[in-house]
Scaffold this motif. Structure first.
Motif, PDB file in Angstrom:
ATOM      1  N   ASN A   1      69.174  82.204  24.793  1.00 49.33           N
ATOM      2  CA  ASN A   1      70.567  81.939  24.487  1.00 49.33           C
ATOM      3  C   ASN A   1      70.665  81.802  22.965  1.00 49.33           C
ATOM      4  O   ASN A   1      69.853  81.109  22.346  1.00 49.33           O
ATOM      5  CB  ASN A   1      71.004  80.637  25.171  1.00 49.33           C
ATOM      6  CG  ASN A   1      72.506  80.458  25.107  1.00 49.33           C
ATOM      7  OD1 ASN A   1      73.138  80.660  24.081  1.00 49.33           O
ATOM      8  ND2 ASN A   1      73.069  80.073  26.235  1.00 49.33           N
ATOM      9  N   VAL A   2      71.650  82.447  22.375  1.00 50.43           N
ATOM     10  CA  VAL A   2      71.760  82.420  20.904  1.00 50.43           C
ATOM     11  C   VAL A   2      71.867  80.983  20.376  1.00 50.43           C
ATOM     12  O   VAL A   2      71.389  80.666  19.281  1.00 50.43           O
ATOM     13  CB  VAL A   2      72.954  83.297  20.434  1.00 50.43           C
ATOM     14  CG1 VAL A   2      74.294  82.681  20.816  1.00 50.43           C
ATOM     15  CG2 VAL A   2      72.890  83.571  18.961  1.00 50.43           C
TER      16      VAL A   2
ATOM     17  N   TYR B   1      80.603  92.669  16.508  1.00 51.10           N
ATOM     18  CA  TYR B   1      81.335  93.396  17.550  1.00 51.10           C
ATOM     19  C   TYR B   1      81.072  92.906  18.986  1.00 51.10           C
ATOM     20  O   TYR B   1      80.375  93.575  19.759  1.00 51.10           O
ATOM     21  CB  TYR B   1      81.029  94.901  17.459  1.00 51.10           C
ATOM     22  CG  TYR B   1      81.235  95.485  16.083  1.00 51.10           C
ATOM     23  CD1 TYR B   1      82.518  95.660  15.579  1.00 51.10           C
ATOM     24  CD2 TYR B   1      80.139  95.823  15.287  1.00 51.10           C
ATOM     25  CE1 TYR B   1      82.704  96.180  14.294  1.00 51.10           C
ATOM     26  CE2 TYR B   1      80.319  96.336  14.007  1.00 51.10           C
ATOM     27  CZ  TYR B   1      81.610  96.515  13.522  1.00 51.10           C
ATOM     28  OH  TYR B   1      81.783  97.025  12.257  1.00 51.10           O
ATOM     29  N   GLY B   2      81.641  91.750  19.328  1.00 47.52           N
ATOM     30  CA  GLY B   2      81.547  91.286  20.720  1.00 47.52           C
ATOM     31  C   GLY B   2      80.555  90.151  20.869  1.00 47.52           C
ATOM     32  O   GLY B   2      79.706  90.195  21.770  1.00 47.52           O
TER      33      GLY B   2
ATOM     34  N   ASP C   1      68.697  87.990  21.920  1.00 49.82           N
ATOM     35  CA  ASP C   1      69.727  88.249  22.926  1.00 49.82           C
ATOM     36  C   ASP C   1      69.402  87.496  24.216  1.00 49.82           C
ATOM     37  O   ASP C   1      68.239  87.243  24.544  1.00 49.82           O
ATOM     38  CB  ASP C   1      69.850  89.756  23.225  1.00 49.82           C
ATOM     39  CG  ASP C   1      71.195  90.104  23.839  1.00 49.82           C
ATOM     40  OD1 ASP C   1      72.117  90.480  23.079  1.00 49.82           O
ATOM     41  OD2 ASP C   1      71.349  89.968  25.076  1.00 49.82           O
ATOM     42  N   LEU C   2      70.473  87.185  24.966  1.00 49.33           N
ATOM     43  CA  LEU C   2      70.354  86.466  26.235  1.00 49.33           C
ATOM     44  C   LEU C   2      69.779  87.337  27.357  1.00 49.33           C
ATOM     45  O   LEU C   2      69.144  86.833  28.294  1.00 49.33           O
ATOM     46  CB  LEU C   2      71.774  86.022  26.644  1.00 49.33           C
ATOM     47  CG  LEU C   2      71.991  85.258  27.927  1.00 49.33           C
ATOM     48  CD1 LEU C   2      71.405  83.853  27.806  1.00 49.33           C
ATOM     49  CD2 LEU C   2      73.488  85.141  28.233  1.00 49.33           C
ATOM     50  N   SER C   3      69.987  88.643  27.258  1.00 50.20           N
ATOM     51  CA  SER C   3      69.631  89.542  28.362  1.00 50.20           C
ATOM     52  C   SER C   3      68.174  89.997  28.262  1.00 50.20           C
ATOM     53  O   SER C   3      67.780  90.636  27.283  1.00 50.20           O
ATOM     54  CB  SER C   3      70.570  90.755  28.328  1.00 50.20           C
ATOM     55  OG  SER C   3      69.967  91.866  28.945  1.00 50.20           O
TER      56      SER C   3
ATOM     57  N   HIS D   1      72.000  92.921  21.655  1.00 47.18           N
ATOM     58  CA  HIS D   1      72.062  93.868  22.776  1.00 47.18           C
ATOM     59  C   HIS D   1      70.693  94.570  22.881  1.00 47.18           C
ATOM     60  O   HIS D   1      69.675  93.892  22.783  1.00 47.18           O
ATOM     61  CB  HIS D   1      73.232  94.826  22.614  1.00 47.18           C
ATOM     62  CG  HIS D   1      73.672  95.457  23.900  1.00 47.18           C
ATOM     63  ND1 HIS D   1      73.440  94.891  25.113  1.00 47.18           N
ATOM     64  CD2 HIS D   1      74.342  96.632  24.162  1.00 47.18           C
ATOM     65  CE1 HIS D   1      73.930  95.673  26.071  1.00 47.18           C
ATOM     66  NE2 HIS D   1      74.479  96.733  25.521  1.00 47.18           N
TER      67      HIS D   1
END
Ligand SMILES: C[S@@+](CC[C@H](N)C(=O)[O-])C[C@H]1O[C@@H](n2cnc3c(N)ncnc32)[C@H](O)[C@@H]1O
Length: 270
Positions: free
Chosen positions: A110-111, A129-130, A84-86, A65
Motif C-alpha cells: 500500500n502506498v 494520472y489516477g 504499487d498495491l497490485s 501500475h
C-alpha cells in the motif's frame, strides 16, 4: 469516517480490481506494450518538462501500475523504485525490467506503507494520472512523501483534476453527483476498464475518495514541503472521459473547455 475494517475491505477490493486490470491493460492499445518494449517512452510532456534531466538521480515512483513510466524514467538514466498495491502489476513490472535489461526495483505494498518497505531517500518522488483518488486521506500520504525525499529533493504529481471527479461517469451523459469537498467514500461498480475500449467484460469494483486542491496543497505544506508551483491543464494525454476532442498536440480536451482536466504540483523538501 470509514472504519478500519471497512478501509481494509476497500483496499482489498481495489487490489483485486487492479490485479484483474493488469492483464487486460498489458494487452491493450492504450498501453501499447509492444511499442514500449521497442523503446517508446510512456511519459508525457508535463512530467518530462517538470522533472527535466533525471540522469543519475534516484526516483521513487508511487502507484506505478505495471511499471511503464518507472522503466521509462530508468531509460532516461534515473535509478528507480516503483511501488504499487497490485501484486500482479509488480510481477509484470519486474519481468519487464528483466526483459529490457533495466535496473529498476519494484515493491508491492500500500502506498501509505511505503516507508515500512523502502528506507532510502530519493532526489525525486513522482506520481501521476489516477493516484490520490484511491486514498482516503492525504495526510499520511504527504507525510510519507516528506520522509522519502532527500533534502533538496523534489516531489511532482500530475493527476486528474478534482472537478473531473465530481461526475458520475457510469451514466450518460455524466451527472454532477459528488461533492468537491466530499469526505465520504465513493463506491463504483461497472463493466470494463478505461484502457480496453469497452471490449473487456471484467467488473471493476472501486472505492475512491475526492480530494480538493486545497487538501493536496495543505497536506504537503503540513508535511514540511515547500510548494514551488501549482498548474491546471485543459488537455490530458489520455482519452479517459466522455466527449473529449483531440487537440493539435494529440492531447484530449473537453469540447466545452469548461474546466481543466489535470492539475500538477511541484514541491521541494528544504
Ligand atoms: C491509474 S493507475 C496509475 C497510473 C499510472 N501512471 C499508469 O502507469 O497507468 C493506479 C495505480 O494505483 C494503484 N493503487 C491503487 N490503490 C493503491 C494503494 N492504496 N497503494 C498503492 N497503489 C495503489 C493501482 O494498483 C494502480 O496500479
Amino acid at each position: 469516517m470509514i472504519s478500519v475494517m471497512d478501509l481494509n475491505k476497500a483496499f482489498s477490493t481495489n487490489k483485486e480490481t487492479w490485479n484483474q486490470k493488469v492483464a487486460i491493460h498489458a494487452a491493450s492499445d492504450f498501453y501499447d506494450l509492444d511499442g514500449f518494449k521497442k523503446g517508446k517512452s510512456s511519459l508525457n510532456s508535463y512530467e518530462l518538462e517538470a522533472l527535466g534531466d533525471v540522469s543519475g538521480k534516484s526516483l521513487l515512483h508511487l502507484q506505478c501500475h505495471f511499471g511503464q513510466d518507472t522503466l521509462s524514467w530508468s531509460r532516461l538514466g534515473a535509478e528507480c523504485v516503483g511501488v504499487d498495491l497490485s501484486d500482479k502489476a509488480i510481477e509484470l513490472a519486474k519481468s519487464l525490467n528483466d526483459e529490457l535489461n533495466l535496473d529498476a526495483q519494484f515493491v508491492c505494498c500500500n502506498v501509505l506503507d511505503t516507508s515500512k518497505f523502502v528506507k532510502s531517500q530519493f532526489d525525486i518522488v513522482f506520481t501521476s494520472y489516477g493516484t490520490i483518488g484511491w486514498l482516503p486521506s492525504l495526510k499520511p500520504w504527504a507525510q510519507m512523501i516528506a520522509e522519502r525525499l532527500a533534502k533538496g529533493g523534489q516531489f511532482y504529481i500530475v493527476d486528474f483534476h478534482p472537478i473531473a471527479w465530481m461526475f458520475d461517469y457510469t451514466v450518460s451523459p455524466p451527472e454532477m453527483k459528488y461533492g468537491y469537498h466530499q469526505k465520504e467514500v465513493i463506491y463504483d461498480e461497472y463493466e470494463g476498464t478505461y484502457a480496453d475500449d469497452g471490449k473487456s467484460k471484467m467488473i471493476s469494483k472501486e472505492y475512491g475518495w475526492n480530494h480538493s486542491l486545497r487538501d493536496v496543497l495543505t497536506s504537503l505544506i503540513e508535511a514540511g514541503l515547500h510548494i514551488d508551483s501549482l498548474d491546471e491543464f485543459d488537455a490530458s494525454p489520455y482519452d479517459v472521459f466522455p466527449d473529449l476532442e483531440i487537440n493539435k498536440q494529440g492531447y484530449f480536451e473537453l469540447k466545452t473547455k469548461q474546466y481543466p482536466l489535470l492539475f500538477a504540483v511541484k514541491a521541494t523538501k528544504h
